[in-house]
Each structure stands twice: as C-alpha cells, then as structure tokens.
Write a protein that holds these residues in place. Structure first.
Motif, PDB file in Angstrom:
ATOM      1  N   ALA A 262      45.800  36.539  49.433  1.00 42.03           N
ATOM      2  CA  ALA A 262      45.945  36.767  47.998  1.00 42.03           C
ATOM      3  C   ALA A 262      45.006  35.856  47.205  1.00 42.03           C
ATOM      4  N   GLU A 263      44.911  34.596  47.619  1.00 42.25           N
ATOM      5  CA  GLU A 263      44.014  33.653  46.943  1.00 42.25           C
ATOM      6  C   GLU A 263      42.565  34.109  47.035  1.00 42.25           C
ATOM      7  N   GLU A 264      42.171  34.562  48.217  1.00 38.04           N
ATOM      8  CA  GLU A 264      40.788  34.996  48.410  1.00 38.04           C
ATOM      9  C   GLU A 264      40.494  36.303  47.675  1.00 38.04           C
ATOM     10  N   LEU A 265      41.454  37.213  47.680  1.00 38.11           N
ATOM     11  CA  LEU A 265      41.270  38.468  46.940  1.00 38.11           C
ATOM     12  C   LEU A 265      41.127  38.219  45.447  1.00 38.11           C
ATOM     13  N   SER A 266      41.897  37.270  44.931  1.00 37.84           N
ATOM     14  CA  SER A 266      41.876  36.996  43.491  1.00 37.84           C
ATOM     15  C   SER A 266      40.538  36.438  43.015  1.00 37.84           C
ATOM     16  N   LYS A 267      39.714  35.973  43.947  1.00 38.76           N
ATOM     17  CA  LYS A 267      38.394  35.435  43.591  1.00 38.76           C
ATOM     18  C   LYS A 267      37.346  36.533  43.436  1.00 38.76           C
ATOM     19  N   ILE A 268      37.692  37.756  43.805  1.00 36.66           N
ATOM     20  CA  ILE A 268      36.736  38.867  43.735  1.00 36.66           C
ATOM     21  C   ILE A 268      36.825  39.535  42.366  1.00 36.66           C
ATOM     22  N   ASP A 269      35.704  39.636  41.685  1.00 33.49           N
ATOM     23  CA  ASP A 269      35.686  40.316  40.387  1.00 33.49           C
ATOM     24  C   ASP A 269      36.124  41.766  40.556  1.00 33.49           C
ATOM     25  N   GLY A 270      37.037  42.197  39.696  1.00 35.11           N
ATOM     26  CA  GLY A 270      37.508  43.573  39.737  1.00 35.11           C
ATOM     27  C   GLY A 270      38.773  43.764  40.550  1.00 35.11           C
ATOM     28  N   VAL A 271      39.224  42.716  41.241  1.00 40.26           N
ATOM     29  CA  VAL A 271      40.465  42.783  42.021  1.00 40.26           C
ATOM     30  C   VAL A 271      41.556  42.027  41.273  1.00 40.26           C
ATOM     31  N   LYS A 272      42.676  42.703  41.038  1.00 40.42           N
ATOM     32  CA  LYS A 272      43.803  42.083  40.353  1.00 40.42           C
ATOM     33  C   LYS A 272      44.990  42.016  41.309  1.00 40.42           C
ATOM     34  N   VAL A 273      45.299  40.808  41.743  1.00 34.81           N
ATOM     35  CA  VAL A 273      46.399  40.602  42.684  1.00 34.81           C
ATOM     36  C   VAL A 273      47.728  40.560  41.931  1.00 34.81           C
ATOM     37  N   VAL A 274      48.739  41.228  42.489  1.00 30.63           N
ATOM     38  CA  VAL A 274      50.091  41.169  41.917  1.00 30.63           C
ATOM     39  C   VAL A 274      50.717  39.869  42.417  1.00 30.63           C
ATOM     40  N   THR A 275      50.886  38.903  41.530  1.00 27.79           N
ATOM     41  CA  THR A 275      51.249  37.551  41.952  1.00 27.79           C
ATOM     42  C   THR A 275      52.745  37.291  42.015  1.00 27.79           C
ATOM     43  N   ASP A 276      53.559  38.179  41.451  1.00 29.29           N
ATOM     44  CA  ASP A 276      54.997  37.906  41.445  1.00 29.29           C
ATOM     45  C   ASP A 276      55.735  38.617  42.583  1.00 29.29           C
ATOM     46  N   ARG A 277      54.977  39.153  43.554  1.00 28.12           N
ATOM     47  CA  ARG A 277      55.593  39.792  44.716  1.00 28.12           C
ATOM     48  C   ARG A 277      54.889  39.341  45.989  1.00 28.12           C
ATOM     49  N   LEU A 278      54.758  38.024  46.110  1.00 28.94           N
ATOM     50  CA  LEU A 278      54.050  37.436  47.253  1.00 28.94           C
ATOM     51  C   LEU A 278      55.017  36.639  48.121  1.00 28.94           C
ATOM     52  N   ASP A 279      56.208  37.165  48.309  1.00 29.96           N
ATOM     53  CA  ASP A 279      57.253  36.394  48.981  1.00 29.96           C
ATOM     54  C   ASP A 279      57.202  36.473  50.500  1.00 29.96           C
ATOM     55  N   ILE A 280      56.633  37.552  51.032  1.00 29.78           N
ATOM     56  CA  ILE A 280      56.678  37.715  52.487  1.00 29.78           C
ATOM     57  C   ILE A 280      55.265  37.900  53.050  1.00 29.78           C
ATOM     58  N   PHE A 285      47.632  44.646  45.333  1.00 28.10           N
ATOM     59  CA  PHE A 285      46.562  44.387  44.366  1.00 28.10           C
ATOM     60  C   PHE A 285      46.026  45.706  43.814  1.00 28.10           C
ATOM     61  N   GLU A 286      45.303  45.597  42.725  1.00 31.26           N
ATOM     62  CA  GLU A 286      44.722  46.761  42.066  1.00 31.26           C
ATOM     63  C   GLU A 286      43.204  46.634  42.018  1.00 31.26           C
ATOM     64  N   ILE A 287      42.531  47.764  42.178  1.00 26.83           N
ATOM     65  CA  ILE A 287      41.086  47.866  41.953  1.00 26.83           C
ATOM     66  C   ILE A 287      40.853  49.148  41.168  1.00 26.83           C
ATOM     67  N   SER A 288      40.185  49.046  40.071  1.00 30.00           N
ATOM     68  CA  SER A 288      39.948  50.228  39.242  1.00 30.00           C
ATOM     69  C   SER A 288      39.134  51.271  40.002  1.00 30.00           C
ATOM     70  N   GLU A 289      39.489  52.554  39.771  1.00 31.11           N
ATOM     71  CA  GLU A 289      38.722  53.663  40.370  1.00 31.11           C
ATOM     72  C   GLU A 289      37.273  53.650  39.903  1.00 31.11           C
ATOM     73  N   GLU A 290      37.015  53.053  38.747  1.00 32.54           N
ATOM     74  CA  GLU A 290      35.640  52.963  38.234  1.00 32.54           C
ATOM     75  C   GLU A 290      34.796  52.024  39.083  1.00 32.54           C
ATOM     76  N   ILE A 291      35.467  51.090  39.756  1.00 35.20           N
ATOM     77  CA  ILE A 291      34.754  50.149  40.620  1.00 35.20           C
ATOM     78  C   ILE A 291      34.530  50.769  41.992  1.00 35.20           C
TER      79      ILE A 291
END
Length: 341
Positions: A262-280, A285-291
């Motif tokens: 999750a930490e590494e994904l969050s460093k990529i421009d255009g990637v939005k990690v869902v941070t409140d569901r990282l329990d297990i 994460f989300e990536i826009s279809e435009e990307i």
C-alpha cells in the motif's frame, strides 16, 4: 515460468509438508465416522476456536449455507450486512438451500450498526417474516475487520431476543491477528463460525463449521443432504491440520506485506490507495480509466507474469499471501509504474 498471483489468498499452493502428509494420511469412511485424520482435524478446529464441535465442509460457501440451513426454518428472515459474502458472492444459495429471506443492512467498512440490527428484528406480526438468525462477517471481504466491541454488542442483542448469530469467518485468523485478540474471544461473539483452510492457510481445499455439539450433529445430517459426505476425506484433512497448526502463525507476514504494498502503491501518481481498509492481507486502490483501462492493466501485467483481477466497483484489489514475497511486490510496483507511464 512463475506467476505472481495477486488475485486472492485462495490461490495458495499446498506446502511440501502438506503434500507429504496428504500422501501418508491414514483414512477411512468419514460418513461412517471412520476417518481418523478428519476426526483429528475436527477436534483440533473446535479447540482452536473454543467451540464444542466442528465439521469439515468442501468450501466456505458450503459452510455458510450449511449454517443458514441448520439454524433457520424456511420462510424465516436473516439479518445481514448488504455487502457480506453470503449476499454478494454465494449465488443466491440461501434462497435455494435454506429457503430464507435476507434482510440486508447498511455497513461501515463491513460492520453493521448494532442499533440498526436491533431495529431490524421482526416483532410477532401476521404480515411479517420471523427473524431467525443474525449473520456477521469478520474479517470482512472489503479488507477491514469489525471491532470486537461491535461484535459483542450484536451478540448481546441477539441473546436478548433469543436469536443465534453465525459468523462468516473465512479469514477469522486474519481478523484475530489484526484485532490483537485470541481467536477464541472473537469466535465467542457468535454461536457458530465458519473459517476457511484454503484462504491464506495454503490447504488445497476445505473449510470448517464450528459450534455446539447439538448444532454440529444436526449440521452433519444436513451436510449429507447437501451432498457433502466425502468418504476418505482425511487426505484433505491432513493438509488442514498443518494449516491450523502452522500456517495460522505466519499470517501477520501477509498483513505487513500488504501495508508495504500500500505504501509503495501510494507513491505512484494516479494511484489512490483506500487507506481505511488495510487491516488484513488486502490492498484496495483506484486508478482512473483515463490513465489505464482495467482490461489493459490486466493484460499487460499478465504479459509480465503477474495475475490480477480487473476492477470491481471502481476498485482494484491486490492480495498478499504465502506465495507473494517482498521481491514480488517490488517487481509488481515497477511493472505498474511502467504501464502507467
């Protein structure tokens, strides 16, 4: 060529120790109660979660549906979260097998509000179905765990209304680790609990349903009705024993790897990690279809020997497990950056 498989923790392969144990398993006819290895697994499973008895079933879906079928009468209503696995991913089996109606409630990261649960319990009315069961899920498939206090409160409400609670605990041991509690304390929040041996624990197949002895006795007959009498199933049980004795002890490694990913994904421009569901062991994460489109991402990662599922509901899900190392995660991140560029 090795694939890095991030689709689910169901893709784990049995370990060499499991394969050897399966080859050498002492077996009998389980329907007659003659299989010593399955008997050992069922005793171990019950002890692990603090219940009187347990029964081996082919899958998590089978275990959940067996629980509904055994707990509830046809025409009764089951209170359950609207995005729980039983509702979303079990192909309407509760209507077909148990003949029950599901009353779905809103959830917050997989957790039902206990007050909503109490309000949903039907009073004695000629026009309404009777509430027969409350179902919870922990850990939840959305990647979050339900707080222990919420689980206890729902169980207390159920007891006040003389209703049973069933827990879909497919990833029960992940939930206990994340909550920092003994798995028995979590399982005590339900009358029955189903947990998988093949989700993250590396067994090739099978799940357990645990509860009181009288419940499991009834469930055993219902399992037979559903076609779940599997004869010399000790071959699978041998792997399940190792899953419970050893593989549950390493799950925290998967949780740490998921947080690292999750930490590494969050460093990529255009990637939005869902941070409140990282329990297990899951990262959403989300990536826009435009990307990049979902199909393109799946296909291009596959060409680099990485298997993922396409987005669902606007989110991608990567799952860590025993077959995914830190090096695999680093390689995946590198490939993802290249595709997005």
């Amino acid at each position: 060529m090795k694939f890095i498989d991030l689709r689910s923790d169901t893709v784990t392969m049995p370990t060499d120790e499991m394969r050897q144990a399966m080859a050498n398993a002492e077996v009998g006819d389980d329907v007659y109660g003659d299989d010593p290895t399955i008997n050992k697994l069922e005793k171990l499973a019950a002890e692990k979660v603090g219940k009187e008895a347990a029964i081996f079933v082919p899958s998590g879906t089978f275990g959940n549906q067996l629980a509904l079928f055994t707990h509830a009468r046809r025409g009764q209503e089951v209170i359950i979260g609207k995005n729980n696995h039983i509702v979303v991913h079990e192909v309407g089996a509760s209507a077909v097998i148990a003949g029950v109606q599901l009353r779905t409630l809103e959830t917050q990261n997989g957790a039902m509000n206990p007050q909503d649960v109490e309000k949903a319990i039907r009073v004695d009315d000629i026009h309404e179905p009777e509430t027969g069961l409350i179902c919870v899920e922990n850990a939840h498939g959305c990647g979050a765990v339900v707080p222990l206090e919420t689980m206890k409160e729902i169980k207390n409400i159920a007891e006040r209304h003389s209703l049973p609670v069933h827990m879909d605990g497919a990833r029960l041991f992940n939930a206990a680790i994340s909550l920092g509690v003994d798995v028995k304390e979590l399982a005590a929040c339900a009358d029955t609990v189903m947990f998988c041996l093949s989700k993250g624990l590396a067994a090739p197949a099978g799940s357990m349903l645990a509860g009181s002895k009288s419940f499991i006795d009834r469930a055993r007959k219902n399992r037979k009705l559903m076609g779940g009498g599997m004869r010399q199933v000790g071959i699978l049980a041998a792997a399940g024993i190792i899953a419970l004795e050893k593989m549950t002890e390493r799950l925290e490694e998967d949780h740490k790897n998921a947080k690292y990913m999750a930490e590494e994904l969050s460093k990529i421009d255009g990637v939005k990690v869902v941070t409140d569901r990282l329990d297990i062991d899951m990262v959403f994460f989300e990536i826009s279809e435009e990307i990049v489109s979902s199909n393109t991402l799946v296909e291009e990662l596959y060409e680099k020997n990485i298997k993922i599922n396409g987005e669902e509901g606007g989110e991608y899900r990567f799952v860590c497990h025993i077959g995914v190392s830190r090096e695999d995660i680093d390689f995946t991140i590198k490939c993802l950056k290249e595709i997005i560029k």
